[in-house]
Design a protein around this motif. Structure first.
Motif, short mmCIF file in Angstrom:
data_model
loop_
_atom_site.label_atom_id
_atom_site.label_comp_id
_atom_site.label_asym_id
_atom_site.label_seq_id
_atom_site.Cartn_x
_atom_site.Cartn_y
_atom_site.Cartn_z
N SER A 267 17.38 -9.88 -71.39
CA SER A 267 17.80 -9.87 -69.98
C SER A 267 18.97 -8.90 -69.79
O SER A 267 19.72 -8.61 -70.72
N ILE A 268 19.09 -8.40 -68.58
CA ILE A 268 20.13 -7.41 -68.26
C ILE A 268 21.44 -8.14 -67.94
O ILE A 268 21.45 -9.11 -67.18
N GLU A 269 22.52 -7.65 -68.52
CA GLU A 269 23.82 -8.24 -68.25
C GLU A 269 24.48 -7.47 -67.10
O GLU A 269 25.22 -6.51 -67.33
N GLU A 270 24.17 -7.88 -65.88
CA GLU A 270 24.66 -7.18 -64.69
C GLU A 270 26.16 -6.97 -64.76
O GLU A 270 26.91 -7.90 -65.05
N GLY A 271 26.60 -5.77 -64.49
CA GLY A 271 28.04 -5.51 -64.38
C GLY A 271 28.71 -5.07 -65.67
O GLY A 271 29.81 -4.56 -65.64
N ARG A 272 28.05 -5.29 -66.84
CA ARG A 272 28.71 -4.86 -68.08
C ARG A 272 28.10 -3.53 -68.54
O ARG A 272 26.94 -3.46 -68.93
N GLN A 273 28.91 -2.48 -68.43
CA GLN A 273 28.45 -1.14 -68.83
C GLN A 273 28.20 -1.11 -70.33
O GLN A 273 28.95 -1.70 -71.11
N ARG A 274 27.17 -0.37 -70.72
CA ARG A 274 26.83 -0.30 -72.14
C ARG A 274 27.88 0.50 -72.93
O ARG A 274 28.13 0.23 -74.09
N ILE A 275 28.45 1.52 -72.31
CA ILE A 275 29.50 2.28 -73.00
C ILE A 275 30.79 1.47 -72.92
O ILE A 275 31.27 1.18 -71.81
N PRO A 276 31.37 1.06 -74.05
CA PRO A 276 32.57 0.22 -73.98
C PRO A 276 33.71 0.93 -73.26
O PRO A 276 33.97 2.11 -73.50
N LYS A 277 34.38 0.18 -72.37
CA LYS A 277 35.48 0.81 -71.63
C LYS A 277 36.61 1.21 -72.57
O LYS A 277 37.32 2.17 -72.32
N GLU A 278 36.75 0.47 -73.68
CA GLU A 278 37.79 0.83 -74.66
C GLU A 278 37.52 2.23 -75.23
O GLU A 278 38.45 2.99 -75.48
#
Ligand code: SF4
Ligand code: SF4
Ligand code: SF4
Length: 336
Positions: A267-278
């Motif tokens: 399932s898609i985790e809405e709102g969490r970008q795949r590229i880590p913000k860190e």
């Protein structure tokens, strides 16, 4: 003080096609001695890049303003040491394929292209075009023992007096972006000249003008209301690469949005970008997260049918909008 030209690369639009790299190559570095030079490179991030592991080679300034002497990249780290079997291909009556001659290469300009990072299905990468940043505090200028490097007043470009340059390569050690190359024939340093002969005629640099992704912008840093000024200073979505190296680069990047992450059940985790913000903050500083939030807010507005100046600039309905005051057609110009 003169004016400062700046560029913006929108990493959401760069498709890694290398047109910019080749446009520069055929214009400026196709001579003997310059064969291995790529003043413009487009590597994938995360990755070891060109030269290999350039991000950990050092240079620039520390927080107290002291210049750091970095590593001088070797030809092998640039990946330009391969000889090719041209003669065998020309002479062969059979079909001999072009390939390296002698020892197998260990690195090349795009050796690790498209590898990226992360575990499937959350793997990710993006493209990062890099040229000389024509920094406001150019460590290369301060490091040169022969006063060959200087910052030109009218465009703010960092240039080299090739008569004064003795090939000391202190500029290459000092540049934290490792964007200085060595001309094997002339025995002097070389780096991106910002296409100054084109700028003088009102023509955009080759790498900007020929970008088919329309990912590259050029303009002045002045508060002139141009696209570069708006993206960098008003909307603050275009950020310098590794600002902590303290050379104050004048090439800026709109950081990449990414697909949403996928959970183990698919399932898609809405709102969490795949590229880590860190990771993005490690490249573009702490403002990367705010820049992405601004982009998302403006994209949501457009989806609701509301106006967004920011997205209009980034989309660029007329491609010459990307060229700022350097929008003259090079075909109309008489080149001396
Ligand atoms: Fe990216 Fe444009 Fe260069 Fe292609 S030409 S790699 S789209 S910046
Ligand atoms: Fe100098 Fe490197 Fe900055 Fe270019 S990117 S101006 S070579 S310090
Ligand atoms: Fe090459 Fe001109 Fe682009 Fe510099 S500005 S990388 S010299 S095409």
């Amino acid at each position: 003080m003169g004016r400062q030209v700046a560029m913006v690369f929108d990493l959401n639009k760069c498709i890694g096609c290398q047109t910019c790299s080749v446009a520069c190559k055929v214009l400026w570095t196709n001579e003997n001695g310059k064969r291995d030079m790529w003043w413009c490179t487009v590597n994938t991030q995360p990755g070891r890049g060109t030269p290999r592991d350039w991000e950990s080679m050092g240079g620039g300034y520390d927080a107290n303003g002291n210049r750091i002497d970095g590593h001088l990249p070797t030809a092998e780290e640039f990946g330009g040491t391969s000889e090719y079997n041209w003669q065998s291909v020309y002479a062969s009556a059979q079909k001999t394929h072009l390939g390296p001659k002698g020892a197998a290469p260990t690195w090349a300009m795009n050796w690790d292209e498209d590898q990226g990072a992360g575990e499937y299905p959350n793997s990710y990468f993006f493209y990062l075009p890099r040229i000389c940043n024509h920094c406001t505090r150019p460590a290369c200028v301060e490091a040169c023992p022969n006063e060959a490097m200087y910052k030109r007043d009218d465009f703010g470009l960092v240039l080299r007096d090739e008569v004064r340059c003795q090939g000391a390569q202190e500029c290459a050690r000092a540049c934290p972006y490792k964007k200085v190359y060595f001309d094997q024939a002339a025995k002097i340093g070389n780096h991106c000249i910002g296409c100054f002969p084109r700028l003088e005629k009102g023509v955009a640099p080759a790498c900007v003008r020929q970008c088919p992704g329309r990912a590259a912008f050029i303009g002045y840093r002045d508060r002139d209301g141009g696209a570069v000024n708006k993206l960098v200073d008003e909307w603050e979505v275009a950020l310098p690469l590794h600002p902590e190296w303290n050379t104050e680069p004048n090439v800026f990047y709109v950081p990449p949005l990414s697909p949403f992450a996928v959970r183990p059940d698919g399932s898609i985790e809405e709102g969490r970008q795949r590229i880590p913000k860190e990771y993005l903050e490690s490249l573009f500083g702490p403002r990367a997260t705010t820049a992405l939030q601004t982009l998302e807010t403006e994209m949501a507005k457009r989806r609701r049918g509301e106006p967004s100046e920011l997205l209009d600039i980034l989309i660029g309905y007329r491609w010459t909008e990307f060229l700022g005051p350097f929008d003259r057609d090079p075909a109309e110009i008489v080149w001396n």
